[in-house]
Scaffold this active site. Structure first.
Site, PDB file in Angstrom:
ATOM      1  CG  ASN A  44     -22.206  11.890 -38.740  1.00  0.00           C
ATOM      2  OD1 ASN A  44     -23.023  11.137 -39.243  1.00  0.00           O
ATOM      3  ND2 ASN A  44     -22.560  12.860 -37.884  1.00  0.00           N
ATOM      4  CE1 TYR A 101     -27.759  16.163 -47.299  1.00  0.00           C
ATOM      5  CE2 TYR A 101     -29.162  14.639 -48.528  1.00  0.00           C
ATOM      6  CZ  TYR A 101     -28.362  14.924 -47.430  1.00  0.00           C
ATOM      7  OH  TYR A 101     -28.167  13.962 -46.468  1.00  0.00           O
ATOM      8  N   GLY A 154     -28.017  12.753 -33.053  1.00  0.00           N
ATOM      9  CA  GLY A 154     -28.380  11.970 -34.225  1.00  0.00           C
ATOM     10  C   GLY A 154     -27.388  10.888 -34.582  1.00  0.00           C
ATOM     11  CB  THR A 162     -31.725  11.888 -36.656  1.00  0.00           C
ATOM     12  OG1 THR A 162     -32.013  12.706 -37.801  1.00  0.00           O
ATOM     13  CG2 THR A 162     -31.086  10.579 -37.096  1.00  0.00           C
ATOM     14  N   PRO A 163     -33.078  13.854 -34.786  1.00  0.00           N
ATOM     15  CG  PRO A 163     -32.019  14.687 -32.868  1.00  0.00           C
ATOM     16  CD  PRO A 163     -31.944  13.578 -33.887  1.00  0.00           C
ATOM     17  CE  LYS A 183     -24.664  14.240 -47.052  1.00  0.00           C
ATOM     18  NZ  LYS A 183     -23.662  13.933 -46.006  1.00  0.00           N
ATOM     19  CG  ASP A 233     -16.323  25.770 -38.800  1.00  0.00           C
ATOM     20  OD1 ASP A 233     -16.791  24.957 -39.636  1.00  0.00           O
ATOM     21  OD2 ASP A 233     -16.274  26.991 -39.005  1.00  0.00           O
TER      22      ASP A 233
END
Length: 260
Positions: free
Chosen positions: A93, A158, A18, A195-196, A162, A66
């Site tokens: 990222n 999320y 991605g 992306t995936p 973010k 990790d």
């Protein structure tokens, strides 16, 4: 001609696929050497191998990483020193999303979301800055999301994580500037990107991928879903000296959503 990132030494997290894979490839295209890290070691190795096939051995390296583990960050910084000879571009990222609204979101999922999306940047910057100072000027690029600026009732973890990335980036930028480190820090805020992750979303909602892309595109004023390079091109700009006067800022790559 030299590339826009010629001589840059970059570490990219979440590089197995991605956006992370796209960031790594575009940085290499523009002359950087790249350490591709991911909890998915095989995927990181595939990204690095593809880069080396295109741009020559020694352009990219891979590491199992990790990002929630401070000791793993010590190992990543050591690997950057060993394989790249230093570090002056850090692309944070790696990230995840979790489901559930404020009533249904599991607290363990909330904690995991913050560990991957926010704690990773705290650890990464704290561990990487000493080496980056030795190879300044430098750039820290934190991948946030338009969801860090615009809320939804269905993704509190999320949204909140973010948003934390956004504000943490500003604090890091001001710290580096105040201490004359010659290291900048900015955040990038994409909306939907092909992306995936969207493959999994399509499966979860039992939709054909093209149908999902159409649904998402209708929410975007420009009427199309982004491609990974649309985001990676901004990363190239922030990594390069072209952006030397930009710090503590955010780049919105949302097709106009935030303008509405």
């Amino acid at each position: 001609m030299a590339g826009r990132c010629e001589g840059k030494l970059a570490l990219v997290t979440g590089a197995a696929q991605g956006l992370g894979a796209a960031h790594s490839r575009r940085l290499a295209e523009e002359g950087a050497r790249v350490l591709c890290t991911d909890v998915n070691e095989d995927g990181a190795k595939e990204t690095a191998a593809a880069i080396n096939e295109s741009f020559g051995d020694g352009t990219a390296f891979a590491l199992a990483h990790d990002v929630t583990d401070p000791a793993a960050w010590d190992a990543a910084v050591d690997a950057a020193r060993e394989h790249l000879g230093g570090l002056n571009v850090l692309v944070n990222n790696a990230g995840i999303g979790v489901g559930g609204n404020i009533e249904t979101c599991d607290f363990a999922d909330w904690q995991r979301c913050f560990a991957v999306n926010v704690d990773s940047i705290f650890h990464g910057c704290q561990k990487a800055l000493p080496l980056m100072r030795e190879h300044a000027p430098g750039s820290i690029i934190n991948i946030s999301s338009i969801a860090g600026l615009i809320a939804s009732d269905t993704m509190p973890a999320y949204n909140a994580s973010k948003a934390a990335v956004w504000m943490l980036s500003k604090s890091i930028a001001l710290h580096c500037a105040k201490n004359n480190m010659q290291i900048r820090c900015n955040s990038v805020h994409p909306t939907f990107v092909d992306t995936p992750i969207l493959d999994g979303t399509a499966r979860a909602h039992k939709l054909d991928k093209d149908v999902l892309l159409g649904k998402l595109a209708r929410q975007i004023p420009l009427k199309f879903v982004g491609e990974p390079d649309d985001i990676a091109n901004a990363v190239v700009y922030l990594a390069s000296d072209e952006s030397r006067f930009m710090t503590g800022a955010e780049i919105k790559l949302d097709g106009g959503i935030s303008a509405m």
